[in-house]
Design a protein around this motif. Structure first.
Motif, PDB file in Angstrom:
ATOM      1  N   PHE A 131       0.861  -1.172   0.000  1.00 42.70           N
ATOM      2  CA  PHE A 131       0.000   0.000   0.000  1.00 42.70           C
ATOM      3  C   PHE A 131       0.902   1.228   0.000  1.00 42.70           C
ATOM      4  O   PHE A 131       1.653   1.463   0.940  1.00 42.70           O
ATOM      5  CB  PHE A 131      -0.897  -0.018   1.245  1.00 42.70           C
ATOM      6  N   LYS A 132       0.849   2.029  -1.055  1.00 42.36           N
ATOM      7  CA  LYS A 132       1.744   3.178  -1.215  1.00 42.36           C
ATOM      8  C   LYS A 132       1.127   4.449  -0.644  1.00 42.36           C
ATOM      9  O   LYS A 132      -0.080   4.675  -0.767  1.00 42.36           O
ATOM     10  CB  LYS A 132       2.065   3.419  -2.694  1.00 42.36           C
ATOM     11  N   ARG A 133       1.989   5.262  -0.032  1.00 39.38           N
ATOM     12  CA  ARG A 133       1.598   6.565   0.504  1.00 39.38           C
ATOM     13  C   ARG A 133       2.584   7.614   0.028  1.00 39.38           C
ATOM     14  O   ARG A 133       3.772   7.344  -0.086  1.00 39.38           O
ATOM     15  CB  ARG A 133       1.622   6.552   2.028  1.00 39.38           C
ATOM     16  N   ILE A 134       2.077   8.810  -0.195  1.00 37.87           N
ATOM     17  CA  ILE A 134       2.912   9.962  -0.500  1.00 37.87           C
ATOM     18  C   ILE A 134       2.942  10.791   0.782  1.00 37.87           C
ATOM     19  O   ILE A 134       1.892  11.198   1.284  1.00 37.87           O
ATOM     20  CB  ILE A 134       2.330  10.804  -1.660  1.00 37.87           C
ATOM     21  N   THR A 135       4.132  11.021   1.328  1.00 45.33           N
ATOM     22  CA  THR A 135       4.259  11.753   2.584  1.00 45.33           C
ATOM     23  C   THR A 135       5.233  12.913   2.436  1.00 45.33           C
ATOM     24  O   THR A 135       6.024  12.962   1.499  1.00 45.33           O
ATOM     25  CB  THR A 135       4.774  10.845   3.723  1.00 45.33           C
ATOM     26  N   ASP A 149      -2.873   5.051  -2.009  1.00 40.20           N
ATOM     27  CA  ASP A 149      -3.476   4.308  -3.112  1.00 40.20           C
ATOM     28  C   ASP A 149      -5.002   4.415  -3.148  1.00 40.20           C
ATOM     29  O   ASP A 149      -5.617   4.108  -4.153  1.00 40.20           O
ATOM     30  CB  ASP A 149      -3.060   2.839  -3.064  1.00 40.20           C
ATOM     31  N   ASN A 150      -5.623   4.860  -2.067  1.00 37.99           N
ATOM     32  CA  ASN A 150      -7.075   5.054  -2.056  1.00 37.99           C
ATOM     33  C   ASN A 150      -7.492   6.433  -2.563  1.00 37.99           C
ATOM     34  O   ASN A 150      -8.679   6.697  -2.726  1.00 37.99           O
ATOM     35  CB  ASN A 150      -7.636   4.851  -0.642  1.00 37.99           C
ATOM     36  N   LEU A 192       2.044  31.640   7.375  1.00 42.92           N
ATOM     37  CA  LEU A 192       2.379  30.575   6.428  1.00 42.92           C
ATOM     38  C   LEU A 192       3.878  30.319   6.528  1.00 42.92           C
ATOM     39  O   LEU A 192       4.683  31.223   6.326  1.00 42.92           O
ATOM     40  CB  LEU A 192       2.003  30.988   5.004  1.00 42.92           C
ATOM     41  N   VAL A 193       4.266  29.086   6.855  1.00 41.85           N
ATOM     42  CA  VAL A 193       5.686  28.752   7.005  1.00 41.85           C
ATOM     43  C   VAL A 193       6.175  27.792   5.934  1.00 41.85           C
ATOM     44  O   VAL A 193       7.379  27.625   5.755  1.00 41.85           O
ATOM     45  CB  VAL A 193       5.994  28.203   8.415  1.00 41.85           C
ATOM     46  N   ALA A 194       5.245  27.156   5.219  1.00 42.39           N
ATOM     47  CA  ALA A 194       5.635  26.235   4.145  1.00 42.39           C
ATOM     48  C   ALA A 194       4.506  26.141   3.139  1.00 42.39           C
ATOM     49  O   ALA A 194       3.333  26.057   3.509  1.00 42.39           O
ATOM     50  CB  ALA A 194       5.954  24.852   4.695  1.00 42.39           C
ATOM     51  N   SER A 195       4.882  26.149   1.867  1.00 40.65           N
ATOM     52  CA  SER A 195       3.924  25.962   0.786  1.00 40.65           C
ATOM     53  C   SER A 195       4.664  25.251  -0.333  1.00 40.65           C
ATOM     54  O   SER A 195       5.681  25.756  -0.821  1.00 40.65           O
ATOM     55  CB  SER A 195       3.374  27.305   0.320  1.00 40.65           C
ATOM     56  N   GLU A 196       4.192  24.091  -0.714  1.00 38.59           N
ATOM     57  CA  GLU A 196       4.881  23.273  -1.719  1.00 38.59           C
ATOM     58  C   GLU A 196       3.848  22.641  -2.641  1.00 38.59           C
ATOM     59  O   GLU A 196       2.855  22.090  -2.179  1.00 38.59           O
ATOM     60  CB  GLU A 196       5.696  22.179  -1.029  1.00 38.59           C
ATOM     61  N   ASN A 197       4.087  22.738  -3.945  1.00 41.97           N
ATOM     62  CA  ASN A 197       3.215  22.093  -4.924  1.00 41.97           C
ATOM     63  C   ASN A 197       3.669  20.661  -5.177  1.00 41.97           C
ATOM     64  O   ASN A 197       4.871  20.379  -5.177  1.00 41.97           O
ATOM     65  CB  ASN A 197       3.207  22.864  -6.236  1.00 41.97           C
ATOM     66  N   TYR A 198       2.688  19.789  -5.418  1.00 40.26           N
ATOM     67  CA  TYR A 198       2.936  18.379  -5.711  1.00 40.26           C
ATOM     68  C   TYR A 198       2.138  17.987  -6.946  1.00 40.26           C
ATOM     69  O   TYR A 198       0.982  18.368  -7.086  1.00 40.26           O
ATOM     70  CB  TYR A 198       2.492  17.488  -4.539  1.00 40.26           C
ATOM     71  N   VAL A 199       2.767  17.215  -7.811  1.00 38.69           N
ATOM     72  CA  VAL A 199       2.073  16.649  -8.955  1.00 38.69           C
ATOM     73  C   VAL A 199       2.031  15.143  -8.728  1.00 38.69           C
ATOM     74  O   VAL A 199       3.067  14.504  -8.518  1.00 38.69           O
ATOM     75  CB  VAL A 199       2.782  16.982 -10.288  1.00 38.69           C
ATOM     76  N   LEU A 200       0.815  14.590  -8.744  1.00 38.33           N
ATOM     77  CA  LEU A 200       0.608  13.167  -8.513  1.00 38.33           C
ATOM     78  C   LEU A 200      -0.026  12.540  -9.743  1.00 38.33           C
ATOM     79  O   LEU A 200      -0.810  13.178 -10.443  1.00 38.33           O
ATOM     80  CB  LEU A 200      -0.297  12.941  -7.300  1.00 38.33           C
ATOM     81  N   ASN A 201       0.305  11.265  -9.980  1.00 38.51           N
ATOM     82  CA  ASN A 201      -0.286  10.488 -11.067  1.00 38.51           C
ATOM     83  C   ASN A 201      -0.967   9.273 -10.473  1.00 38.51           C
ATOM     84  O   ASN A 201      -0.514   8.725  -9.470  1.00 38.51           O
ATOM     85  CB  ASN A 201       0.787  10.009 -12.052  1.00 38.51           C
ATOM     86  N   GLU A 202      -2.013   8.811 -11.170  1.00 39.63           N
ATOM     87  CA  GLU A 202      -2.694   7.612 -10.686  1.00 39.63           C
ATOM     88  C   GLU A 202      -1.804   6.383 -10.828  1.00 39.63           C
ATOM     89  O   GLU A 202      -1.953   5.425 -10.092  1.00 39.63           O
ATOM     90  CB  GLU A 202      -4.023   7.408 -11.397  1.00 39.63           C
ATOM     91  N   GLY A 203      -0.881   6.345 -11.768  1.00 39.86           N
ATOM     92  CA  GLY A 203       0.015   5.205 -11.943  1.00 39.86           C
ATOM     93  C   GLY A 203      -0.725   3.970 -12.413  1.00 39.86           C
ATOM     94  O   GLY A 203      -1.946   3.884 -12.333  1.00 39.86           O
ATOM     95  N   ASP A 204       0.010   3.005 -12.914  1.00 43.07           N
ATOM     96  CA  ASP A 204      -0.599   1.762 -13.370  1.00 43.07           C
ATOM     97  C   ASP A 204      -1.011   0.879 -12.204  1.00 43.07           C
ATOM     98  O   ASP A 204      -2.017   0.178 -12.279  1.00 43.07           O
ATOM     99  CB  ASP A 204       0.368   0.996 -14.274  1.00 43.07           C
ATOM    100  N   CYS A 205      -0.218   0.910 -11.138  1.00 42.56           N
ATOM    101  CA  CYS A 205      -0.503   0.052  -9.985  1.00 42.56           C
ATOM    102  C   CYS A 205      -0.691   0.840  -8.689  1.00 42.56           C
ATOM    103  O   CYS A 205      -1.491   0.464  -7.850  1.00 42.56           O
ATOM    104  CB  CYS A 205       0.633  -0.926  -9.773  1.00 42.56           C
ATOM    105  N   HIS A 206       0.082   1.893  -8.539  1.00 43.75           N
ATOM    106  CA  HIS A 206       0.067   2.666  -7.302  1.00 43.75           C
ATOM    107  C   HIS A 206       0.101   4.149  -7.629  1.00 43.75           C
ATOM    108  O   HIS A 206       0.495   4.553  -8.717  1.00 43.75           O
ATOM    109  CB  HIS A 206       1.301   2.342  -6.443  1.00 43.75           C
ATOM    110  N   ILE A 207      -0.279   4.944  -6.642  1.00 46.07           N
ATOM    111  CA  ILE A 207      -0.158   6.392  -6.775  1.00 46.07           C
ATOM    112  C   ILE A 207       1.324   6.740  -6.893  1.00 46.07           C
ATOM    113  O   ILE A 207       2.175   6.082  -6.288  1.00 46.07           O
ATOM    114  CB  ILE A 207      -0.827   7.104  -5.583  1.00 46.07           C
TER     115      ILE A 207
END
Length: 128
Positions: free
Chosen positions: A31-35, A77-78, A101-116
């Motif tokens: 089970f993959k997580r983006i942290t 993954d959910n 505001l002390v931190a602001s960061e952009n993230y680009v995520l893809n659904e991926g074939d199997c996992h995020i």
């Protein structure tokens, strides 16, 4: 006996087809997580007052609960992503003079074939 063998083979083939991924890629059951870890300059976990995860396409905002470890789960993954999605992580600290505001960061995520998958964005943010 022959019928039992044929049924067994059919079930085996079907089980592989239901667990396979796109493009015949080998997927894991992990089970993959983006942290993101938010730290102070001295390496200790930053204690944040407010943390937001914003979908930049829809402006939908999720409030993330502050943690003592400084690690925040941004997506897993959910998480429902269709194709590619851009999000922003915003973190605030409150002092006697207000919330900043002390931190602001952009993230680009893809659904991926199997996992995020994370295409861009920091894994660790160090506060100044």
């Amino acid at each position: 006996m022959k019928t039992t063998f044929q049924i067994s083979m059919l079930l085996l083939v079907l089980s592989f087809s239901f667990t396979s991924c796109k493009d015949d890629e080998n997927c894991t059951e992990e089970f993959k997580r983006i942290t993101v870890a938010v730290k102070n300059l001295d390496g200790t976990a930053a204690q944040l007052s407010e943390v937001y995860w914003v979908d930049l396409a829809t402006s939908d905002t999720t409030i993330l609960a502050p943690t003592t470890s400084g690690v925040y789960i941004l997506a897993d993954d959910n998480t429902a992503i269709s194709g590619t999605a851009t999000f922003r992580f915003d973190a605030y600290q409150t002092t006697s003079q207000g919330s900043f505001l002390v931190a602001s960061e952009n993230y680009v995520l893809n659904e991926g074939d199997c996992h995020i998958e994370k295409t861009s964005g920091k894994s660790t943010i160090t506060l100044d």
